[in-house]
Scaffold this motif. Sequence first.
Motif, mmCIF file in Angstrom:
data_model
loop_
_atom_site.group_PDB
_atom_site.id
_atom_site.type_symbol
_atom_site.label_atom_id
_atom_site.label_comp_id
_atom_site.label_asym_id
_atom_site.label_seq_id
_atom_site.Cartn_x
_atom_site.Cartn_y
_atom_site.Cartn_z
ATOM 1 N N SER A 25 6.096 5.155 -13.520
ATOM 2 C CA SER A 25 6.032 6.341 -14.365
ATOM 3 C C SER A 25 7.448 6.779 -14.677
ATOM 4 O O SER A 25 8.315 6.726 -13.799
ATOM 5 N N PRO A 26 7.717 7.211 -15.910
ATOM 6 C CA PRO A 26 9.056 7.728 -16.222
ATOM 7 C C PRO A 26 9.304 9.102 -15.626
ATOM 8 O O PRO A 26 10.434 9.568 -15.573
ATOM 9 N N ALA A 27 8.224 9.785 -15.191
ATOM 10 C CA ALA A 27 8.347 11.109 -14.578
ATOM 11 C C ALA A 27 8.583 10.960 -13.082
ATOM 12 O O ALA A 27 8.104 10.012 -12.455
ATOM 13 N N GLN A 28 9.317 11.905 -12.523
ATOM 14 C CA GLN A 28 9.596 11.875 -11.095
ATOM 15 C C GLN A 28 8.429 12.464 -10.312
ATOM 16 O O GLN A 28 8.084 13.633 -10.483
ATOM 17 N N THR A 138 -3.744 26.154 -21.965
ATOM 18 C CA THR A 138 -4.143 25.665 -23.287
ATOM 19 C C THR A 138 -3.051 25.899 -24.326
ATOM 20 O O THR A 138 -3.020 25.224 -25.360
ATOM 21 N N ALA A 139 -2.130 26.830 -24.066
ATOM 22 C CA ALA A 139 -0.990 27.032 -24.962
ATOM 23 C C ALA A 139 0.057 25.942 -24.769
ATOM 24 O O ALA A 139 0.738 25.535 -25.720
ATOM 25 N N ASP A 140 0.196 25.455 -23.523
ATOM 26 C CA ASP A 140 1.171 24.409 -23.180
ATOM 27 C C ASP A 140 0.446 23.292 -22.438
ATOM 28 O O ASP A 140 0.575 23.140 -21.219
ATOM 29 N N PRO A 141 -0.327 22.465 -23.160
ATOM 30 C CA PRO A 141 -1.236 21.536 -22.475
ATOM 31 C C PRO A 141 -0.652 20.167 -22.141
ATOM 32 O O PRO A 141 -1.288 19.392 -21.420
ATOM 33 N N VAL A 142 0.527 19.828 -22.656
ATOM 34 C CA VAL A 142 1.095 18.504 -22.405
ATOM 35 C C VAL A 142 1.745 18.514 -21.021
ATOM 36 O O VAL A 142 2.695 19.243 -20.766
ATOM 37 N N GLN A 143 1.225 17.700 -20.115
ATOM 38 C CA GLN A 143 1.650 17.709 -18.725
ATOM 39 C C GLN A 143 2.886 16.820 -18.522
ATOM 40 O O GLN A 143 2.860 15.623 -18.848
ATOM 41 N N VAL A 144 3.944 17.401 -17.961
ATOM 42 C CA VAL A 144 5.210 16.686 -17.786
ATOM 43 C C VAL A 144 5.784 16.989 -16.409
ATOM 44 O O VAL A 144 5.385 17.922 -15.729
ATOM 45 N N ARG A 145 6.740 16.171 -16.028
ATOM 46 C CA ARG A 145 7.559 16.418 -14.847
ATOM 47 C C ARG A 145 9.016 16.154 -15.222
ATOM 48 O O ARG A 145 9.300 15.530 -16.251
ATOM 49 N N ASN A 146 9.928 16.617 -14.395
ATOM 50 C CA ASN A 146 11.334 16.317 -14.616
ATOM 51 C C ASN A 146 11.555 14.809 -14.557
ATOM 52 O O ASN A 146 10.836 14.090 -13.860
ATOM 53 N N ALA A 147 12.566 14.344 -15.293
ATOM 54 C CA ALA A 147 12.842 12.913 -15.376
ATOM 55 C C ALA A 147 14.244 12.625 -14.877
ATOM 56 O O ALA A 147 15.092 13.510 -14.791
ATOM 57 N N VAL A 216 17.440 4.902 -6.562
ATOM 58 C CA VAL A 216 16.381 4.463 -7.470
ATOM 59 C C VAL A 216 15.900 3.107 -6.989
ATOM 60 O O VAL A 216 16.699 2.171 -6.839
ATOM 61 N N ASN A 217 14.604 3.015 -6.741
ATOM 62 C CA ASN A 217 14.023 1.787 -6.208
ATOM 63 C C ASN A 217 13.545 0.883 -7.337
ATOM 64 O O ASN A 217 12.701 1.274 -8.147
ATOM 65 N N TYR A 218 14.082 -0.341 -7.387
ATOM 66 C CA TYR A 218 13.640 -1.341 -8.356
ATOM 67 C C TYR A 218 13.004 -2.534 -7.647
ATOM 68 O O TYR A 218 12.869 -3.608 -8.225
ATOM 69 N N GLY A 219 12.630 -2.347 -6.394
ATOM 70 C CA GLY A 219 11.987 -3.402 -5.634
ATOM 71 C C GLY A 219 10.577 -3.010 -5.261
ATOM 72 O O GLY A 219 9.959 -2.164 -5.899
ATOM 73 N N LYS A 220 10.057 -3.619 -4.172
ATOM 74 C CA LYS A 220 8.683 -3.325 -3.769
ATOM 75 C C LYS A 220 8.574 -1.865 -3.340
ATOM 76 O O LYS A 220 9.541 -1.244 -2.932
ATOM 77 N N SER A 221 7.380 -1.352 -3.404
ATOM 78 C CA SER A 221 7.216 0.099 -3.280
ATOM 79 C C SER A 221 7.028 0.593 -1.851
ATOM 80 O O SER A 221 7.099 1.780 -1.603
ATOM 81 N N ASP A 222 6.775 -0.313 -0.884
ATOM 82 C CA ASP A 222 6.475 0.158 0.470
ATOM 83 C C ASP A 222 7.720 0.085 1.358
ATOM 84 O O ASP A 222 7.716 -0.516 2.428
ATOM 85 N N MET A 248 8.211 4.837 -1.831
ATOM 86 C CA MET A 248 9.231 4.812 -2.881
ATOM 87 C C MET A 248 8.754 3.904 -4.016
ATOM 88 O O MET A 248 8.936 2.692 -3.989
ATOM 89 N N LEU A 249 8.124 4.494 -5.015
ATOM 90 C CA LEU A 249 7.556 3.742 -6.126
ATOM 91 C C LEU A 249 8.635 3.125 -6.995
ATOM 92 O O LEU A 249 9.771 3.593 -7.050
ATOM 93 N N TYR A 250 8.257 2.089 -7.709
ATOM 94 C CA TYR A 250 9.189 1.403 -8.600
ATOM 95 C C TYR A 250 9.714 2.375 -9.671
ATOM 96 O O TYR A 250 8.945 3.121 -10.289
ATOM 97 N N GLY A 251 11.030 2.337 -9.895
ATOM 98 C CA GLY A 251 11.639 3.137 -10.949
ATOM 99 C C GLY A 251 11.788 4.606 -10.625
ATOM 100 O O GLY A 251 12.313 5.366 -11.433
ATOM 101 N N GLN A 252 11.351 5.036 -9.440
ATOM 102 C CA GLN A 252 11.437 6.442 -9.072
ATOM 103 C C GLN A 252 12.773 6.742 -8.402
ATOM 104 O O GLN A 252 13.288 5.945 -7.619
ATOM 105 N N ALA A 253 13.314 7.907 -8.728
ATOM 106 C CA ALA A 253 14.569 8.347 -8.132
ATOM 107 C C ALA A 253 14.269 9.290 -6.973
ATOM 108 O O ALA A 253 13.345 10.107 -7.048
ATOM 109 N N TYR A 254 15.041 9.175 -5.922
ATOM 110 C CA TYR A 254 14.842 10.006 -4.739
ATOM 111 C C TYR A 254 16.174 10.599 -4.308
ATOM 112 O O TYR A 254 17.184 9.897 -4.211
#
Length: 610
Positions: A25-28, A138-147, A216-222, A248-254
């Motif tokens: 996911s591109p979201a954190q 319903t005014a702000d329905p698009v769900q996002v997280r910081n990236a 940032v993990n670019y390897g296996k997630s476990d 630590m999921l792929y592509g996620q920053a910690y």
Amino acid sequence: MKHFRLLPLLAAFAVSASATTIEYSPAQASAPLRGIGNGYADTYDVAMYLDGAEFAGAKVSEFSVPLISKLNGTEVKLWIGSKLALDGKSPVTDIFSTTATVADGRAKALLPQALQIPSSGLYIGYSFTIKEVTDDSTADPVQVRNAFAHLGGLYVHASKIYTSWTDLAAQRDVAADITVTMDAPVDAANMSITAKTDDLNVFYDAESAYEPVMLVNYGKSDVSDIEYTITFNGGTSTTRNHAPEKKMLYGQAYELDLHFPNMLKKGDNTVDFTIEKIDGATNTNTSKSFVQNVFCYSENIPKYPLLEEYTGLWCNYCPAGYAAMEYMNRVHPDDYIGVAFHYNDKMAIAEKDEFPSPVPSAPYSYMDREWDLDPYYGFRNTPTIEDDWKIKRAEFTPAALELAATKDEDGKVSISAHSHFIKDMPSECRIFYYLVANGLTDPTWTQHNSYGGYDPKEFTMPEMEQFCTSGTRVTGLVFNDIVVMMSDPHGVTKSYDGNPEADRMYTHSYSFDTAGMKSLKGDKLIEKATSLHVVAGIVDTASGKILNAAKCPVTDSAGIEESTDDISPVVRRDYYDLYGRRANENTRGILIEKTTRADGTTSTSKMVKR
């Protein structure tokens, strides 16, 4: 309607790596979920981009998207396209599309066969309709997280506001909370590391220190164990291990703090940080190391953050900023430094383009011109701005600043600023000055208020109660900490003779001529004020950040005097802090007691309440 077609096979991953099922996911995932939107009943198209440069050759098997709970049980469209329509019309869904029912706030698409990502990349998206705006969701329905460093993480299109595809990831540093499951050839150990700070500063007497880093993990997630080494000044090294608290999921920053023993010499040090192994396997990432300067200091200078708030009488939600500033002054009278800039009302003394920082909306605020935040709730997922202030208060600063200010009979305010640094500064620094008024009030000033009817228990600061129990217009407010005059807010040129040097004492003078001072709308604010004080700050011109701030009362010949004997009986006693703000007689600290006698005479005296 469902359609699907395969794309040509193109591989970009290292051939030596074995295929692994990853969730991307591109979201954190560690960031809170929040909504954005246009405030209207509308149909939204939302998309993210899977970059072919990173993902070509991987095979997508499914993806899921987030929806607000009020869409549970309804059907939404999920799709994959080779491009986004540039004419502002419906999205291109030329590769795959389906409908899915929203359950537990998400909708999932299962592809009939794995889709291999081409070198040109793919757009993963979904479309849904808000039939009626009934609340914030319903005014702000698009769900996002910081990236974190994910370009193309969020594109939005709708018939209102976002009438053509808009890259909101670039604008707001957020991403769609879309999760893609794919099989990809990834290394077992592949993790990058970057510093979260420009420089690290460590007190010489500390037994240990830590470096805040972004992994940032670019390897296996476990990932269960990270081994890293720290090398000091090209010599002695130490090895440490860290066990992540979460998968630590792929592509996620910690964000992590890498701890190490204090083996630093006073002054500047170079320290090399390297992620050596992941679960015992050698880290293959080319960005697995960085070298940083670490300054070891022996003088611990107190840090006084500066909050600059932007507000207006016309602003419905600005009472929260007013309440927060009054609360902070009451609870932290000696350490808190905050100022308010009004605009488009009777207290405005500058246009928006003259403010120290950009102001996209109101209320808005900055702390040290580094953090932009809500003036009541702050940011960093903290309950209120007080928590953010405490974080800033604990930061290292290389600069100390003290002020003195007097006002003569002609209205000239003369300021003397004394400062020193504990390290040589690599860039130019400047001092700026604000003349700040307290006790401003006027029966014609009406504060707009959207908090009427709210339960005061929803707010941790009791200063909000007066707005919760008022209507949409509030009169009779007393305004403190209002900027009424200012120097160049980015600093007076040649405040220092060159870049500041360590262990030198600097003195700088500045003055304000208050005679005839009026707001942009003609109000004589200084004449309305019960007291004035000066706020100043040291700005690093290279970064624009405020290194430290200070405040002091403006004194004159009509200022604080010792009490005199008087046989006339006392009819009233009022209490103020050193900056002229009204205080309670039980307030701790140094107070000014103003005594009013029956014959109309007054006297003032200092007192210390412990």
